[in-house]
Write a protein that holds these residues in place. Sequence first.
Motif, mmCIF file in Angstrom:
data_model
loop_
_atom_site.group_PDB
_atom_site.id
_atom_site.type_symbol
_atom_site.label_atom_id
_atom_site.label_comp_id
_atom_site.label_asym_id
_atom_site.label_seq_id
_atom_site.Cartn_x
_atom_site.Cartn_y
_atom_site.Cartn_z
ATOM 1 N N GLY A 280 0.785 -1.222 0.000
ATOM 2 C CA GLY A 280 0.000 0.000 0.000
ATOM 3 C C GLY A 280 0.813 1.266 0.000
ATOM 4 N N CYS A 281 2.119 1.161 0.280
ATOM 5 C CA CYS A 281 2.953 2.361 0.374
ATOM 6 C C CYS A 281 4.156 2.315 -0.572
ATOM 7 N N ILE A 282 5.024 1.328 -0.406
ATOM 8 C CA ILE A 282 6.234 1.275 -1.234
ATOM 9 C C ILE A 282 5.888 0.932 -2.673
ATOM 10 N N VAL A 283 5.201 -0.178 -2.865
ATOM 11 C CA VAL A 283 4.870 -0.619 -4.221
ATOM 12 C C VAL A 283 3.891 0.347 -4.892
ATOM 13 N N ALA A 284 3.024 0.981 -4.082
ATOM 14 C CA ALA A 284 2.047 1.931 -4.629
ATOM 15 C C ALA A 284 2.628 3.330 -4.807
ATOM 16 N N ALA A 285 3.928 3.502 -4.577
ATOM 17 C CA ALA A 285 4.614 4.787 -4.762
ATOM 18 C C ALA A 285 4.003 5.889 -3.908
ATOM 19 N N GLY B 139 -0.901 11.678 2.946
ATOM 20 C CA GLY B 139 -1.776 12.836 3.036
ATOM 21 C C GLY B 139 -1.511 13.913 2.020
ATOM 22 N N ARG B 140 -0.623 13.684 1.061
ATOM 23 C CA ARG B 140 -0.337 14.723 0.066
ATOM 24 C C ARG B 140 -1.546 14.925 -0.850
ATOM 25 N N ASP B 141 -1.753 16.144 -1.228
ATOM 26 C CA ASP B 141 -2.922 16.491 -2.038
ATOM 27 C C ASP B 141 -2.948 15.738 -3.366
ATOM 28 N N ASP B 142 -1.755 15.549 -3.970
ATOM 29 C CA ASP B 142 -1.728 14.914 -5.280
ATOM 30 C C ASP B 142 -1.961 13.412 -5.219
ATOM 31 N N GLN B 143 -2.089 12.867 -4.005
ATOM 32 C CA GLN B 143 -2.305 11.437 -3.864
ATOM 33 C C GLN B 143 -3.729 11.105 -3.419
ATOM 34 N N GLN B 144 -4.600 12.102 -3.353
ATOM 35 C CA GLN B 144 -5.976 11.841 -2.922
ATOM 36 C C GLN B 144 -6.774 11.157 -4.038
ATOM 37 N N PRO B 145 -7.722 10.277 -3.691
ATOM 38 C CA PRO B 145 -7.959 9.807 -2.323
ATOM 39 C C PRO B 145 -6.923 8.753 -1.940
ATOM 40 N N ALA B 146 -6.290 8.878 -0.795
ATOM 41 C CA ALA B 146 -5.253 7.946 -0.337
ATOM 42 C C ALA B 146 -5.822 7.083 0.786
ATOM 43 N N PRO B 147 -5.980 5.811 0.581
ATOM 44 C CA PRO B 147 -6.562 4.955 1.615
ATOM 45 C C PRO B 147 -5.600 4.733 2.777
ATOM 46 N N TYR B 148 -6.157 4.461 3.929
ATOM 47 C CA TYR B 148 -5.367 4.057 5.082
ATOM 48 C C TYR B 148 -5.173 2.538 5.023
ATOM 49 N N VAL B 149 -3.954 2.084 5.287
ATOM 50 C CA VAL B 149 -3.717 0.642 5.349
ATOM 51 C C VAL B 149 -4.203 0.097 6.678
ATOM 52 N N LEU B 150 -3.952 0.835 7.767
ATOM 53 C CA LEU B 150 -4.340 0.418 9.116
ATOM 54 C C LEU B 150 -5.519 1.244 9.609
ATOM 55 N N ASN B 151 -6.278 0.701 10.543
ATOM 56 C CA ASN B 151 -7.390 1.461 11.100
ATOM 57 C C ASN B 151 -6.924 2.401 12.203
ATOM 58 N N GLU B 152 -7.859 3.034 12.899
ATOM 59 C CA GLU B 152 -7.494 4.028 13.916
ATOM 60 C C GLU B 152 -6.746 3.425 15.097
ATOM 61 N N GLN B 153 -6.873 2.147 15.297
ATOM 62 C CA GLN B 153 -6.116 1.455 16.354
ATOM 63 C C GLN B 153 -4.783 0.904 15.824
ATOM 64 N N TYR B 154 -4.396 1.298 14.624
ATOM 65 C CA TYR B 154 -3.156 0.864 13.981
ATOM 66 C C TYR B 154 -3.116 -0.650 13.810
ATOM 67 N N LEU B 155 -4.265 -1.217 13.514
ATOM 68 C CA LEU B 155 -4.398 -2.643 13.224
ATOM 69 C C LEU B 155 -4.850 -2.840 11.800
ATOM 70 N N LEU B 156 -4.449 -3.937 11.207
ATOM 71 C CA LEU B 156 -4.899 -4.258 9.856
ATOM 72 C C LEU B 156 -6.358 -4.706 9.914
ATOM 73 N N PRO B 157 -7.249 -4.058 9.186
ATOM 74 C CA PRO B 157 -8.674 -4.431 9.235
ATOM 75 C C PRO B 157 -8.892 -5.889 8.810
#
Length: 510
Positions: free
Chosen positions: A477-482, A492-510
């Motif tokens: 979700g981050c390295i391979v997705a550039a 959170g960069r504007d040019d990457q919106q919409p940017a999904p979160y990999v982890l939820n608010e508890q920093y766990l993988l959904p």
Amino acid sequence: MSSLSLRRPLRGAPRSRLFILAGIVVALVGFLGWFATGPLHLASADDKPLSQGKPVTASSLEGQGYPAKAVVDGDVKTRWSSAFSDPQWIQVDLGAPVAVGRVVLNWERAYATAFELQVSVDGTNWRSVYATTTGTGGTQNITVSGLGRYVRMYGTKRSSGYGYSLWEFQVFGTGSAPATATVNPPSSASQSATTQPTSGTGGTGGTAAAGYIMAPNPVTNVKPSHEVPPNKGGFHEFQANCSVSRTNLGDDPIVFPGLAGASHLHTFMGNTTTNAATTIDSLTKGQTTCKAKGDLSAYWMPTLLNGDTEVNPVGLQTIYYKAGVTDYRSVRAFPKGLRFVVGNAKNTDADKFLAATEEGFECGNSYKNKNIPLTCPAERSVQLNIRYQAPSCWDGLHLDSPDHQSHMSYPVDTHTASGWVCPDSHPVAVPKLEFKMAWPVNGDMSKVRFTSGAGPTFHYDFMNAWDDRTLAAMIDGCIVAARQCDPRGHDGRDDQQPAPYVLNEQYLLP
């Protein structure tokens, strides 16, 4: 401590004719056996101690009358004796790496009830080839298997209130490793040895050969990628934000597995259980100080001192997971149990150290320092910083190697459009770790140092215990997705919106 050596004199007696006749018969039997089965074994290279007269060093001496060199002088009336404390060690330098097959310890009355025999190719990184907690002293003839230039007896428990004392320390072996059980080590360390069980640092690997720990699922079908990806110059990273978990421990489960207090003091981050006895199994049962709950990995580095005062990073520190190769799409997750050491605790080459950093040691507006600056602005906001990068190419075969580095490699610059590419010997691209550490110290820095020594001795250790699914999701979700992600895997960069979160608010993988 004094010692009394009692010996019973040999009694002479005239030989009878019968005795002589019996001797002749035995000789004839042996001679006839030569014709039936080949020559009798009389001696071999293994019967001569390689340690005889070689340089010896020890952790301590009881006094000048008990020098370390006494254990290799061939005289059973001279001995080495240590200080009266634990642990203590004595080691012999054989002059070149050999396949060690046997060690003979001739103990004086003050012996070790718990000790290890260890081998090393460089005198820094050691591997245990024998361990006991029930030593009985006397003369111990111990069969071992390991490649090393240096051989060490590391004692952790004495039999009495005295120290450790040896009449002789003999090492037997051959000048080259046996040809059995080769496990295709990297070209930089082409050594082979007899296969033996994985050491206590494992918990996920198959077998270990001459210090190599095999990966349970080797990656053998990969070639380094020379492809030119889109978004070549963009960001391809995520952060692991971790705070200090343990401090003031002389433990190192990679370099000194199972030997509490054998190392210089370390500062640990991530997993809260890391100690000398750490295994991958123990890490997976622990907790973490990292934001991502799936990151149970162990990270550690030498402790920083200002004079005699320990100085530790405050709050969350950043450990970047980046693409070290140009084709970021080829980066894959570390295997569970992979471990390595970045840098060298005995390094004196400041230029080499600087080359592996982003900006050298930084403080205030001072950058590119090869060593810890003597002064930094005495301002509350100023801290000593370092960003030190790890190799990001794996050989695909081993979770560890004898020097804890040879199974990893830095990528090479092809000077073509392909840019940075993994070498053929280490074809698997994995994340590039970059420690970004900050210590709250400034002003007069003349007494600031690491427990390993001056600035260029800074190094760090990593043992991967990420939850497999979580690490793979962050990489994809981050390295391979550039993307340039935070600890939740969000860009959170504007040019990457919409940017999904990999982890939820508890920093766990959904």
